[in-house]
Design an enzyme around this catalytic site. Structure first.
Site, PDB file in Angstrom:
ATOM      1  N   LYS A   1       0.951   4.001  -2.902  1.00  0.00           N
ATOM      2  CA  LYS A   1       0.492   5.370  -2.614  1.00  0.00           C
ATOM      3  C   LYS A   1       1.621   6.382  -2.796  1.00  0.00           C
ATOM      4  O   LYS A   1       1.370   7.516  -3.194  1.00  0.00           O
ATOM      5  CB  LYS A   1      -0.109   5.453  -1.209  1.00  0.00           C
TER       6      LYS A   1
ATOM      7  N   TYR B   1       0.845  -1.203   0.000  1.00  0.00           N
ATOM      8  CA  TYR B   1       0.000   0.000   0.000  1.00  0.00           C
ATOM      9  C   TYR B   1       0.876   1.247   0.000  1.00  0.00           C
ATOM     10  O   TYR B   1       0.663   2.182  -0.773  1.00  0.00           O
ATOM     11  CB  TYR B   1      -0.909  -0.039   1.228  1.00  0.00           C
TER      12      TYR B   1
HETATM   13  P1  NAD Z   1     -14.122   1.731   0.542  1.00  0.00           P
HETATM   14  O1  NAD Z   1     -13.786   0.304   0.771  1.00  0.00           O
HETATM   15  O2  NAD Z   1     -15.194   2.356   1.345  1.00  0.00           O
HETATM   16  O3  NAD Z   1     -14.465   1.959  -0.998  1.00  0.00           O
HETATM   17  C1  NAD Z   1     -13.632   1.457  -2.006  1.00  0.00           C
HETATM   18  C2  NAD Z   1     -14.454   1.233  -3.269  1.00  0.00           C
HETATM   19  O4  NAD Z   1     -13.551   0.795  -4.294  1.00  0.00           O
HETATM   20  C3  NAD Z   1     -15.534   0.151  -3.116  1.00  0.00           C
HETATM   21  O5  NAD Z   1     -16.771   0.622  -3.616  1.00  0.00           O
HETATM   22  C4  NAD Z   1     -15.006  -0.997  -3.956  1.00  0.00           C
HETATM   23  O6  NAD Z   1     -16.035  -1.767  -4.570  1.00  0.00           O
HETATM   24  C5  NAD Z   1     -14.185  -0.250  -5.001  1.00  0.00           C
HETATM   25  N1  NAD Z   1     -13.181  -1.091  -5.645  1.00  0.00           N
HETATM   26  C6  NAD Z   1     -12.373  -2.012  -5.064  1.00  0.00           C
HETATM   27  N2  NAD Z   1     -11.626  -2.588  -6.005  1.00  0.00           N
HETATM   28  C7  NAD Z   1     -11.938  -2.032  -7.185  1.00  0.00           C
HETATM   29  C8  NAD Z   1     -11.507  -2.203  -8.522  1.00  0.00           C
HETATM   30  N3  NAD Z   1     -10.583  -3.127  -8.841  1.00  0.00           N
HETATM   31  N4  NAD Z   1     -12.049  -1.419  -9.488  1.00  0.00           N
HETATM   32  C9  NAD Z   1     -12.994  -0.512  -9.179  1.00  0.00           C
HETATM   33  N5  NAD Z   1     -13.473  -0.318  -7.948  1.00  0.00           N
HETATM   34  C10 NAD Z   1     -12.933  -1.069  -6.952  1.00  0.00           C
HETATM   35  O7  NAD Z   1     -12.727   2.517   0.722  1.00  0.00           O
HETATM   36  P2  NAD Z   1     -12.384   4.063   0.967  1.00  0.00           P
HETATM   37  O8  NAD Z   1     -11.896   4.191   2.350  1.00  0.00           O
HETATM   38  O9  NAD Z   1     -13.486   4.940   0.481  1.00  0.00           O
HETATM   39  O10 NAD Z   1     -11.111   4.192   0.024  1.00  0.00           O
HETATM   40  C11 NAD Z   1     -11.124   4.876  -1.204  1.00  0.00           C
HETATM   41  C12 NAD Z   1      -9.695   5.296  -1.539  1.00  0.00           C
HETATM   42  O11 NAD Z   1      -9.195   6.146  -0.511  1.00  0.00           O
HETATM   43  C13 NAD Z   1      -8.702   4.134  -1.643  1.00  0.00           C
HETATM   44  O12 NAD Z   1      -7.787   4.389  -2.695  1.00  0.00           O
HETATM   45  C14 NAD Z   1      -7.973   4.188  -0.317  1.00  0.00           C
HETATM   46  O13 NAD Z   1      -6.695   3.639  -0.388  1.00  0.00           O
HETATM   47  C15 NAD Z   1      -7.933   5.686  -0.090  1.00  0.00           C
HETATM   48  N6  NAD Z   1      -7.724   6.138   1.280  1.00  0.00           N
HETATM   49  C16 NAD Z   1      -8.559   5.769   2.268  1.00  0.00           C
HETATM   50  C17 NAD Z   1      -8.344   6.258   3.544  1.00  0.00           C
HETATM   51  C18 NAD Z   1      -9.222   5.868   4.684  1.00  0.00           C
HETATM   52  O14 NAD Z   1      -8.797   6.068   5.837  1.00  0.00           O
HETATM   53  N7  NAD Z   1     -10.431   5.364   4.452  1.00  0.00           N
HETATM   54  C19 NAD Z   1      -7.287   7.120   3.810  1.00  0.00           C
HETATM   55  C20 NAD Z   1      -6.445   7.481   2.760  1.00  0.00           C
HETATM   56  C21 NAD Z   1      -6.674   6.983   1.500  1.00  0.00           C
END
Ligand code: NAD
Length: 257
Positions: free
Chosen positions: A157, A153
């Site tokens: 990132k 990850y």
């Molecule tokens: P989440 O699990 O709530 O949503 C992720 C979505 O991505 C889901 O709807 C899933 O179906 C979809 N997905 C997964 N694999 C996929 C693929 N191969 N193609 C298309 N869609 C796909 O997660 P989130 O927390 O909303 O995360 C969204 C982004 O934010 C990610 O890139 C994550 O790394 C990043 N992020 C999250 C956080 C956090 O704390 N939640 C912090 C920093 C970055």
């Protein structure tokens, strides 16, 4: 036809969903792109039911054909590709010595291949359209720091932030701007799952994972929110290039410049 269009990947849940809802309210025609088509359709129906403009597409971001087809559908529907958020992501944690190669490859397919395929598809259409555009990556505080159990990850990132910088250089002459939004922990389904997994892997309580790992390095012990990211997306959708290539840290003081 709407004045502006946005495609968001991983838009059926968490950050992407909140951003899709917000951009619809901002007047964008929204393409809800997700590998989970029923959930994407449910959100698009919710948005159109509320009088906004939205369509759902099944898009596995690691599948070149599905990515290109989703962008074609965007152009067929809205006639433009103005804003794209490359946001889909998953988390798979293991201790480094036990990290299965198959899981490393899965992480690279979604985070690295996915960012490349989505950004390239957007760039192609923005360049051909002749009216520029903005590509926003969802990075993370993990674009700047290291964390136990998250080597792939962190690798991906960090890479996404670099990808945005290079595209900023190539895109400038076409009015294509790129950004990386880098949040610290946000309570989405992705993080709820991680709290459980980290507690099990490290042999500590869920409360200790939140307090001693997730929020330890913030200045105020607070989670970032999906609304914080949506606000930043709206802000960037109006940037005229001053911020292109930059990583915006929404981290409650964690990993300050
Ligand atoms: P989440 O699990 O709530 O949503 C992720 C979505 O991505 C889901 O709807 C899933 O179906 C979809 N997905 C997964 N694999 C996929 C693929 N191969 N193609 C298309 N869609 C796909 O997660 P989130 O927390 O909303 O995360 C969204 C982004 O934010 C990610 O890139 C994550 O790394 C990043 N992020 C999250 C956080 C956090 O704390 N939640 C912090 C920093 C970055």
């Amino acid at each position: 036809m709407t004045a502006k269009s946005v495609l968001i990947t991983g838009a059926a849940s968490g950050i992407g969903k909140a951003c899709a809802q917000r951009m619809a309210r901002e007047g964008f025609g929204v393409v809800v792109a997700d590998v989970n088509l029923p959930a994407a359709e449910a959100l698009a129906n919710e948005l159109t039911g509320a009088g906004f403009s939205a369509i759902a597409v099944r898009m596995d971001v690691s599948n070149e054909g599905e990515v290109e087809a989703g962008f074609d559908k965007m152009l067929d529907t809205y006639g433009s590709c103005d804003l794209v958020m490359s946001n889909a992501g998953v988390q798979i944690v293991h201790s480094f010595d036990e990290y299965p190669f198959e899981d490393w490859k899965k992480m690279m397919a979604i985070h690295a291949d996915g960012a490349f395929l989505v950004a390239r598809a957007a760039f192609r259409r923005m360049k051909a359209g002749g009216r520029g555009g903005r590509i926003v990556f969802t990075g993370s505080v993990q674009s700047f720091v290291g964390s136990k159990l998250k080597e792939p990850y962190n690798f991906a990132k960090h890479g996404v932030a670099g990808l945005a910088k290079s595209i900023a250089r190539e895109g400038a002459e076409y009015g294509i701007y790129t950004y990386t939004i880098c949040p610290s922990f946000i309570k989405t389904p992705l993080v709820e799952k991680q709290i459980l997994e980290q507690a099990a892997a490290l042999g500590i309580t869920e409360e200790e994972v939140v307090r001693n790992i997730m929020l330890r390095d913030t200045v105020d012990g607070a989670f970032t929110t999906v609304e914080d990211v949506a606000d930043m997306l709206v802000f960037l959708s109006n940037d005229r290039g001053a911020l292109t290539g930059q990583s915006l840290r929404l981290t409650h003081g964690w990993a300050m410049m």
